[in-house]
Design a protein around this motif. Structure first.
Motif, PDB file in Angstrom:
ATOM      1  N   VAL A   1       0.845  -1.205   0.000  1.00  0.00           N
ATOM      2  CA  VAL A   1       0.000   0.000   0.000  1.00  0.00           C
ATOM      3  C   VAL A   1       0.877   1.250   0.000  1.00  0.00           C
ATOM      4  CG1 VAL A   1      -1.672   1.343   1.344  1.00  0.00           C
ATOM      5  CG2 VAL A   1      -1.959  -1.143   1.108  1.00  0.00           C
ATOM      6  N   GLU A   2       1.898   1.229   0.818  1.00  0.00           N
ATOM      7  CA  GLU A   2       2.767   2.403   0.946  1.00  0.00           C
ATOM      8  C   GLU A   2       3.556   2.697  -0.325  1.00  0.00           C
ATOM      9  OE1 GLU A   2       3.566   2.026   5.788  1.00  0.00           O
ATOM     10  OE2 GLU A   2       5.084   1.354   4.349  1.00  0.00           O
ATOM     11  N   ASN A   3       3.925   1.636  -1.079  1.00  0.00           N
ATOM     12  CA  ASN A   3       4.690   1.919  -2.308  1.00  0.00           C
ATOM     13  C   ASN A   3       3.807   2.046  -3.549  1.00  0.00           C
ATOM     14  OD1 ASN A   3       4.191  -0.677  -3.401  1.00  0.00           O
ATOM     15  ND2 ASN A   3       6.127  -1.522  -2.663  1.00  0.00           N
ATOM     16  N   GLY A   4       2.502   2.010  -3.357  1.00  0.00           N
ATOM     17  CA  GLY A   4       1.586   2.289  -4.448  1.00  0.00           C
ATOM     18  C   GLY A   4       1.205   1.118  -5.316  1.00  0.00           C
ATOM     19  N   THR A   5       1.543  -0.105  -4.903  1.00  0.00           N
ATOM     20  CA  THR A   5       1.166  -1.272  -5.698  1.00  0.00           C
ATOM     21  C   THR A   5      -0.024  -2.024  -5.097  1.00  0.00           C
ATOM     22  OG1 THR A   5       2.851  -2.602  -4.575  1.00  0.00           O
ATOM     23  CG2 THR A   5       3.459  -1.585  -6.681  1.00  0.00           C
ATOM     24  N   ALA A   6      -0.693  -1.412  -4.144  1.00  0.00           N
ATOM     25  CA  ALA A   6      -1.922  -1.970  -3.569  1.00  0.00           C
ATOM     26  C   ALA A   6      -2.848  -0.820  -3.235  1.00  0.00           C
ATOM     27  CB  ALA A   6      -1.621  -2.804  -2.331  1.00  0.00           C
ATOM     28  N   TYR A   7      -4.143  -1.103  -3.201  1.00  0.00           N
ATOM     29  CA  TYR A   7      -5.130  -0.040  -2.983  1.00  0.00           C
ATOM     30  C   TYR A   7      -6.363  -0.606  -2.296  1.00  0.00           C
ATOM     31  CZ  TYR A   7      -7.397  -2.104  -7.118  1.00  0.00           C
ATOM     32  OH  TYR A   7      -7.990  -2.965  -8.005  1.00  0.00           O
ATOM     33  N   ALA A   8      -7.086   0.268  -1.626  1.00  0.00           N
ATOM     34  CA  ALA A   8      -8.321  -0.121  -0.940  1.00  0.00           C
ATOM     35  C   ALA A   8      -9.513   0.082  -1.862  1.00  0.00           C
ATOM     36  CB  ALA A   8      -8.497   0.707   0.334  1.00  0.00           C
ATOM     37  N   VAL A   9     -10.456  -0.846  -1.785  1.00  0.00           N
ATOM     38  CA  VAL A   9     -11.684  -0.764  -2.573  1.00  0.00           C
ATOM     39  C   VAL A   9     -12.823  -0.354  -1.653  1.00  0.00           C
ATOM     40  CG1 VAL A   9     -13.356  -2.108  -3.896  1.00  0.00           C
ATOM     41  CG2 VAL A   9     -10.917  -2.483  -4.246  1.00  0.00           C
ATOM     42  N   PRO A  10     -13.576   0.686  -2.012  1.00  0.00           N
ATOM     43  CA  PRO A  10     -14.695   1.091  -1.150  1.00  0.00           C
ATOM     44  C   PRO A  10     -15.757   0.007  -1.060  1.00  0.00           C
ATOM     45  CG  PRO A  10     -14.490   2.521  -3.097  1.00  0.00           C
ATOM     46  CD  PRO A  10     -13.434   1.493  -3.199  1.00  0.00           C
ATOM     47  N   GLY A  11     -16.393  -0.090   0.089  1.00  0.00           N
ATOM     48  CA  GLY A  11     -17.425  -1.088   0.285  1.00  0.00           C
ATOM     49  C   GLY A  11     -18.682  -0.779  -0.494  1.00  0.00           C
ATOM     50  N   GLN A  12     -19.346  -1.851  -0.927  1.00  0.00           N
ATOM     51  CA  GLN A  12     -20.635  -1.728  -1.596  1.00  0.00           C
ATOM     52  C   GLN A  12     -21.501  -2.903  -1.194  1.00  0.00           C
ATOM     53  OE1 GLN A  12     -20.735  -1.010  -5.790  1.00  0.00           O
ATOM     54  NE2 GLN A  12     -18.978   0.378  -5.776  1.00  0.00           N
ATOM     55  N   GLY A  13     -22.779  -2.646  -0.917  1.00  0.00           N
ATOM     56  CA  GLY A  13     -23.676  -3.719  -0.529  1.00  0.00           C
ATOM     57  C   GLY A  13     -23.218  -4.364   0.765  1.00  0.00           C
ATOM     58  N   GLU A  14     -23.027  -5.700   0.738  1.00  0.00           N
ATOM     59  CA  GLU A  14     -22.590  -6.425   1.927  1.00  0.00           C
ATOM     60  C   GLU A  14     -21.083  -6.358   2.131  1.00  0.00           C
ATOM     61  OE1 GLU A  14     -24.005 -10.386   1.658  1.00  0.00           O
ATOM     62  OE2 GLU A  14     -26.131  -9.828   1.777  1.00  0.00           O
ATOM     63  N   ASP A  15     -20.357  -5.837   1.148  1.00  0.00           N
ATOM     64  CA  ASP A  15     -18.901  -5.753   1.265  1.00  0.00           C
ATOM     65  C   ASP A  15     -18.513  -4.458   1.971  1.00  0.00           C
ATOM     66  OD1 ASP A  15     -18.358  -8.152  -0.118  1.00  0.00           O
ATOM     67  OD2 ASP A  15     -18.674  -7.122  -2.029  1.00  0.00           O
TER      68      ASP A  15
ATOM     69  N   ASP B   1     -11.260  -3.765   1.961  1.00  0.00           N
ATOM     70  CA  ASP B   1     -10.634  -4.809   1.153  1.00  0.00           C
ATOM     71  C   ASP B   1      -9.465  -4.191   0.385  1.00  0.00           C
ATOM     72  OD1 ASP B   1     -12.435  -6.710   1.982  1.00  0.00           O
ATOM     73  OD2 ASP B   1     -13.658  -6.647   0.159  1.00  0.00           O
ATOM     74  N   ILE B   2      -8.301  -4.855   0.439  1.00  0.00           N
ATOM     75  CA  ILE B   2      -7.106  -4.343  -0.224  1.00  0.00           C
ATOM     76  C   ILE B   2      -6.760  -5.250  -1.404  1.00  0.00           C
ATOM     77  CG2 ILE B   2      -4.688  -3.654   0.059  1.00  0.00           C
ATOM     78  CD1 ILE B   2      -6.565  -2.100   1.851  1.00  0.00           C
ATOM     79  N   TYR B   3      -6.530  -4.631  -2.566  1.00  0.00           N
ATOM     80  CA  TYR B   3      -6.221  -5.374  -3.783  1.00  0.00           C
ATOM     81  C   TYR B   3      -4.856  -4.983  -4.331  1.00  0.00           C
ATOM     82  CZ  TYR B   3     -10.851  -7.433  -4.146  1.00  0.00           C
ATOM     83  OH  TYR B   3     -11.970  -8.185  -3.908  1.00  0.00           O
ATOM     84  N   PHE B   4      -4.237  -5.917  -5.025  1.00  0.00           N
ATOM     85  CA  PHE B   4      -2.967  -5.688  -5.711  1.00  0.00           C
ATOM     86  C   PHE B   4      -3.226  -4.975  -7.020  1.00  0.00           C
ATOM     87  CE2 PHE B   4       0.640  -7.439  -8.308  1.00  0.00           C
ATOM     88  CZ  PHE B   4       1.680  -6.903  -7.554  1.00  0.00           C
ATOM     89  N   ASP B   5      -2.431  -3.946  -7.309  1.00  0.00           N
ATOM     90  CA  ASP B   5      -2.583  -3.162  -8.530  1.00  0.00           C
ATOM     91  C   ASP B   5      -1.615  -3.707  -9.582  1.00  0.00           C
ATOM     92  OD1 ASP B   5      -2.572  -1.187 -10.540  1.00  0.00           O
ATOM     93  OD2 ASP B   5      -3.084   0.381  -9.094  1.00  0.00           O
ATOM     94  N   ILE B   6      -2.124  -4.503 -10.507  1.00  0.00           N
ATOM     95  CA  ILE B   6      -1.282  -5.126 -11.522  1.00  0.00           C
ATOM     96  C   ILE B   6      -0.558  -4.079 -12.357  1.00  0.00           C
ATOM     97  CG2 ILE B   6      -1.321  -6.494 -13.637  1.00  0.00           C
ATOM     98  CD1 ILE B   6      -3.576  -8.146 -12.411  1.00  0.00           C
ATOM     99  N   ALA B   7      -1.290  -3.080 -12.809  1.00  0.00           N
ATOM    100  CA  ALA B   7      -0.686  -2.064 -13.680  1.00  0.00           C
ATOM    101  C   ALA B   7       0.428  -1.313 -12.955  1.00  0.00           C
ATOM    102  CB  ALA B   7      -1.761  -1.092 -14.169  1.00  0.00           C
ATOM    103  N   ALA B   8       0.198  -0.943 -11.707  1.00  0.00           N
ATOM    104  CA  ALA B   8       1.223  -0.230 -10.946  1.00  0.00           C
ATOM    105  C   ALA B   8       2.448  -1.104 -10.728  1.00  0.00           C
ATOM    106  CB  ALA B   8       0.650   0.240  -9.609  1.00  0.00           C
ATOM    107  N   ALA B   9       2.228  -2.393 -10.446  1.00  0.00           N
ATOM    108  CA  ALA B   9       3.356  -3.305 -10.228  1.00  0.00           C
ATOM    109  C   ALA B   9       4.164  -3.490 -11.505  1.00  0.00           C
ATOM    110  CB  ALA B   9       2.846  -4.645  -9.714  1.00  0.00           C
ATOM    111  N   GLU B  10       3.491  -3.571 -12.641  1.00  0.00           N
ATOM    112  CA  GLU B  10       4.213  -3.709 -13.905  1.00  0.00           C
ATOM    113  C   GLU B  10       5.042  -2.475 -14.206  1.00  0.00           C
ATOM    114  OE1 GLU B  10       1.839  -6.762 -16.762  1.00  0.00           O
ATOM    115  OE2 GLU B  10       0.943  -4.769 -16.572  1.00  0.00           O
TER     116      GLU B  10
END
Length: 426
Positions: free
Chosen positions: A144-158, A162-171
């Motif tokens: 998260v700190e180096n910009g290759t992961a990000y948080a997704v805002p909640g929607q519905g029951e979620d 939730d933290i996801y890996f950013d493929i484009a940023a990692a590439e």
């Protein structure tokens, strides 16, 4: 987490390291990068059901690699994980009315028992996901700190978090590119991803293929403190990445597992590690083939399983099960049939019968021929053919010319047990 107990194989005269393994990433045979030490990570089970022959095939295959390295005189550092918290485990626990922790403990113990029976050498570190949550949280925080992961805002029951890996940023930030391990096209990945735990339709993701790193706490689900990440639990791929980076040198020699783990699991485990500090996770990626039954790959979801524990309960010789598995090349996809075990049992008995005709020097010669066969991409079927040739020659000898093998000499049974893991004697 406690591993299982397997007697250490006898030390053999050190053999030359001529090993070439098929590297999935390059599609070529290569030396796995061992020098003074060998290091191996094999992805472990999600303990919601018993060990089937597909599992056994994978762990016996990498046990063969472990034994090969030992025969070369290398110290081996071997790590295997247990994914003892994950959606399939929680779903099975709810469906059966069991506590998820109890289910995980029961099935992990059954796996240990099966591995011990099959003479699989225990890993140096046998690590549960629930024991390493802090390692995962630390790794995700760095992403998260180096910009290759990000948080997704909640929607519905979620919920939020939730933290996801950013493929484009990692590439952009590293030498890693999507598909560098699996060789799959984007279209192939899109087809496979949802079948293997991915969630391409999750709203808020930057790319449908971005994998989950940290699942925010939900009501009724287990969760742990994640520091700045908040309460939650690890995603699947980051678990192995964090464990491997903590317990093995980076890059380590071989990342192993079944071929169904190539994408997304190994693809993203490697990507996560590289995104942390720029270093590749492993030198070589090696994958075992799938075992089928009645024309379809054995899988827990389909229920078309041959369980190791059932075979043992029915009186199967564990050495015969291991022989049946080693009769197939580790990379091959193959089918278990009603004849697989009888054929292996007959072969095993022929080898055992030949021990009465063993001559001085047979052990040394057989060691060289077996090791030579295994040096070419762990060709166990070729090694077993060498054992057949020895047995045929031993049984054809004139008994009057036979000389007993002394305790000081290297015996055939010692060589076969140490190098192939097949017990010819009690």
């Amino acid at each position: 987490m406690q591993s299982w107990s397997t007697p250490s194989p006898a030390l053999l005269p050190a053999q030359p390291d001529r090993l070439r393994l098929m590297d999935t990433a390059s599609g070529a045979l290569q030396h796995p990068g061992t020098s003074e030490e060998a290091s191996l990570y094999v992805c472990g089970i999600t303990p919601y059901d018993a060990t089937h022959l597909g599992h056994a095939n994978t762990y016996v295959s990498f046990d063969l690699l472990h034994r090969y390295w030992r025969a070369c005189g290398y110290p081996v550092r071997y790590v295997q994980n247990v994914t003892d918290v994950d959606d399939p485990l929680l779903e099975r626990a709810e469906a059966t009315g069991m506590d998820w922790r109890e289910l995980a403990q029961d099935q992990t113990q059954l796996f240990r028992t099966d591995m011990q029976a099959l003479n699989v050498l225990a890993p140096d570190h046998y690590v549960g996901a629930t024991e390493t949550v802090d390692w995962v949280a630390e790794t995700v925080t760095r992403l998260v700190e180096n910009g290759t992961a990000y948080a997704v805002p909640g929607q519905g029951e979620d919920p939020d978090g939730d933290i996801y890996f950013d493929i484009a940023a990692a590439e952009s930030a590293t030498d890693w590119t999507l598909g560098s391990i699996s060789g799959m096209s984007p279209e192939q990945m899109a087809e496979v991803f949802p079948e293997r735990g991915g969630d391409p339709q999750r709203p808020g993701k930057r790319s449908p293929l971005d994998p989950l790193l940290w699942r925010a706490a939900r009501p009724g689900e287990p969760s742990w403190a994640g520091g700045s990440l908040g309460e939650g639990r690890p995603g699947w791929h980051i678990e192995c990445s964090a464990i491997a980076r903590r317990l093995l040198p980076v890059p380590f020699s071989v990342q192993g597992g079944g071929s169904d783990l190539t994408f997304p699991h190994h693809e993203f485990s490697a990507a996560h590690a590289t995104a942390v500090d720029g270093r590749p996770l492993a030198h070589t990626f090696v994958h075992a083939g799938m075992v089928a039954l009645d024309g379809e790959k054995m899988s827990k979801s389909k229920g078309n399983l041959v369980l190791v524990s059932n075979l043992l309960r029915e009186g199967a010789d564990p050495a015969a099960i291991r022989t049946a598995l080693l009769s197939q090349h580790y990379r091959a996809d193959w089918e278990w049939t009603d004849q697989s075990l009888p054929d292996a049992s007959a072969r095993l008995e022929r080898w055992r019968a030949a021990l009465t005709e063993e001559q001085p020097g047979d052990g040394e010669q057989l060691l060289q021929s077996l090791h030579h066969a295994l040096s070419h991409d762990l060709d166990a079927p070729a090694a077993l053919v060498e054992l057949d040739r020895w047995a045929d020659g031993a049984q054809a000898r004139d008994r009057q010319d036979s000389s007993p093998v002394s305790d000081a000499q290297l015996s055939v049974s010692t060589v076969v047990d140490s190098l192939l893991g097949i017990r010819l004697t009690d």
